[in-house]
Scaffold this motif. Structure first.
Motif, short mmCIF file in Angstrom:
data_model
loop_
_atom_site.label_atom_id
_atom_site.label_comp_id
_atom_site.label_asym_id
_atom_site.label_seq_id
_atom_site.Cartn_x
_atom_site.Cartn_y
_atom_site.Cartn_z
N HIS A 1 24.62 -17.63 8.20
CA HIS A 1 24.23 -19.02 7.98
C HIS A 1 24.71 -19.53 6.61
CE1 HIS A 1 22.35 -19.21 11.76
NE2 HIS A 1 21.15 -18.76 11.45
N TYR B 1 16.26 -21.36 21.43
CA TYR B 1 17.33 -20.36 21.38
C TYR B 1 16.92 -19.10 22.14
CZ TYR B 1 19.28 -23.45 17.89
OH TYR B 1 19.79 -24.56 17.25
N VAL C 1 27.39 -19.50 22.40
CA VAL C 1 26.95 -20.45 21.37
C VAL C 1 25.80 -21.28 21.94
CG1 VAL C 1 27.64 -22.22 19.71
CG2 VAL C 1 29.34 -20.60 20.59
N MET D 1 22.61 -23.81 21.73
CA MET D 1 22.00 -24.85 20.89
C MET D 1 20.71 -25.27 21.58
SD MET D 1 24.22 -25.23 18.36
CE MET D 1 24.08 -26.84 17.56
N PRO E 1 27.09 -25.03 13.84
CA PRO E 1 26.89 -23.58 13.94
C PRO E 1 27.97 -22.82 13.19
CG PRO E 1 27.71 -24.49 16.03
CD PRO E 1 27.42 -25.65 15.13
#
Length: 413
Positions: free
Chosen positions: A35, A238, A301, A303, A318
């Protein structure tokens, strides 16, 4: 050759103008992890060591073995992290926000022997306002990195929300440069706070290998699809996405690999302790890339579809896409149409399979297409490589960052 080595020189040629003596003051640890921390670490990875001082808060503090080598670190005690995980978290967070003025003198003491020429911070947590006060007190340029939409994300009392948004606007306009993680954030902040920003996408590490084509095995028939997710799992939206993907893969004879800090205990709590889910832990960028290339068929991925997450996922970005697109593997983006990942993928047609509704049948259809069609996987992997080279190169991020530090930044409107 399919692999070329990344050059390790400084990306921005500043000529006769050296980069400023830079003081980082922030809550996001500067470490090689994930992150915002990974974004910061990679930005500062090649910064002159003697011209950099990192002052981090203790909520949390970086791991010593993940820090920038040879760089001086100091820790600013803010408060008790355990209280931020209790029922009074929003009260305690509000108090930490209101007491930021007490920390400026402590930054002065931690800077002993280091005279900064500029201040850098990330608009997350509690120290970005301290960084702004310190910069204003000493007449120094302030450079902000905006990775999350903190005014909407902060866990504070409802009566504090407007105050944080107002303070954020003041600090955002104060800054010499405003580096936003996506064009969606830049545009939203221009509308809210009437100041221009520059886009600083997440970047790859300086030593990230560069591949010219997808792995050859991607073009062969799949005997059970292997899908990977790398990063942290932030919230129930998530978790649901990962559980859905894992259960669909189990029915199709596939597996889900999770790379990141998720522990066995937390996987059990999240319902991810499934027979076809493997926890692979946290690893370096180059090792992660090797595992992707050797074992993985598709990179996932997710979201969140939760309404509460909409303000943040609509404009943040991301960071995993920087590493994902370097691997030359097909992407599967599962998120609402307004999310930044889906909007980016639609602007770069053919870069990903996209499922923009929280629907197991649609997700199953996408996974089945990827499992059944090797040519489709190869085409998506190739397109991901091309898009990654345009958006996430190490040199590109360095150029944006160094130009901002040297004064080539957008003025306030």
């Amino acid at each position: 050759m399919a692999l070329e080595l990344q050059q390790k020189g400084t990306a921005f040629d500043s000529g006769e103008t050296p980069l400023p003596r830079l003081l980082y003051v922030g809550d996001v640890p500067v470490e090689s992890s994930y992150h915002g921390s990974a974004l910061l670490y990679r930005l500062l990875q090649n910064y002159p060591r003697e011209r950099l001082l990192v002052v981090e808060g203790n909520l949390p503090v970086s791991f010593i073995d993940r820090r920038l080598p040879g760089v001086r670190y100091a820790t600013l005690q803010i408060g008790c992290g355990q209280l931020l995980h209790t029922r009074i978290a929003h009260w305690y967070s509000s108090w930490l926000t209101l007491t930021d003025h007490r920390r400026t003198k402590r930054v002065d003491r931690l800077c002993q022997g280091f005279q900064p020429g500029a201040v850098l911070s990330v608009t997350h947590g509690y120290l970005w306002t301290t960084a702004a006060r310190f910069a204003s007190k000493h007449g120094l340029p302030l450079h902000l990195i905006c990775h999350d939409d903190w005014p909407r994300f902060a866990n504070v009392l409802t009566v504090m929300k407007q105050r944080i948004d107002s303070t954020f606007g003041t600090v955002y306009r104060q800054a010499t440069s405003r580096l936003c993680v996506s064009p969606f954030m830049r545009d939203a902040y221009h509308e809210r706070y009437k100041a221009d920003g520059a886009v600083l996408y997440p970047s790859r590490a300086i030593d990230c290998p560069i591949y010219q084509q997808p792995p050859h095995r991607l073009g062969k028939p799949s005997n059970g699809l292997t899908v990977a997710f790398a990063g942290t799992i932030n919230g129930s939206g998530y978790v649901r996405a990962l559980r859905s993907a894992a259960s669909i893969l189990e029915m199709l004879g596939g597996r889900l690999l999770i790379f990141g800090p998720l522990t066995t205990e937390n996987a059990h709590r999240a319902g991810l302790d499934l027979p076809n889910v493997e926890l692979r832990g946290l690893m370096t960028s180059d090792e992660l890339m090797r595992r992707f290339r050797d074992e993985v068929d598709v990179l996932f991925v997710p979201m969140s579809f939760d309404a509460a997450d909409r303000p943040n996922i609509a404009i943040n970005f991301p960071s995993k896409l920087a590493d994902y697109t370097a691997a030359g593997l097909p992407l599967l983006i599962y998120g609402p149409e307004y999310s930044s990942a889906v909007r980016w993928a639609r602007e770069n047609a053919g870069v990903s399979e996209i499922v923009d509704a929280e629907n197991r049948d649609l997700l199953r259809g996408a996974i089945q297409r990827l499992a059944a069609n090797p040519e489709h996987r190869l085409a998506l992997g190739t397109r991901a490589l091309e898009a990654g080279r345009r958006y996430f190169k190490y040199e590109t991020a360095q150029n944006v960052f160094h130009q901002a530090l040297l004064g080539h930044s957008s003025p306030a409107s």
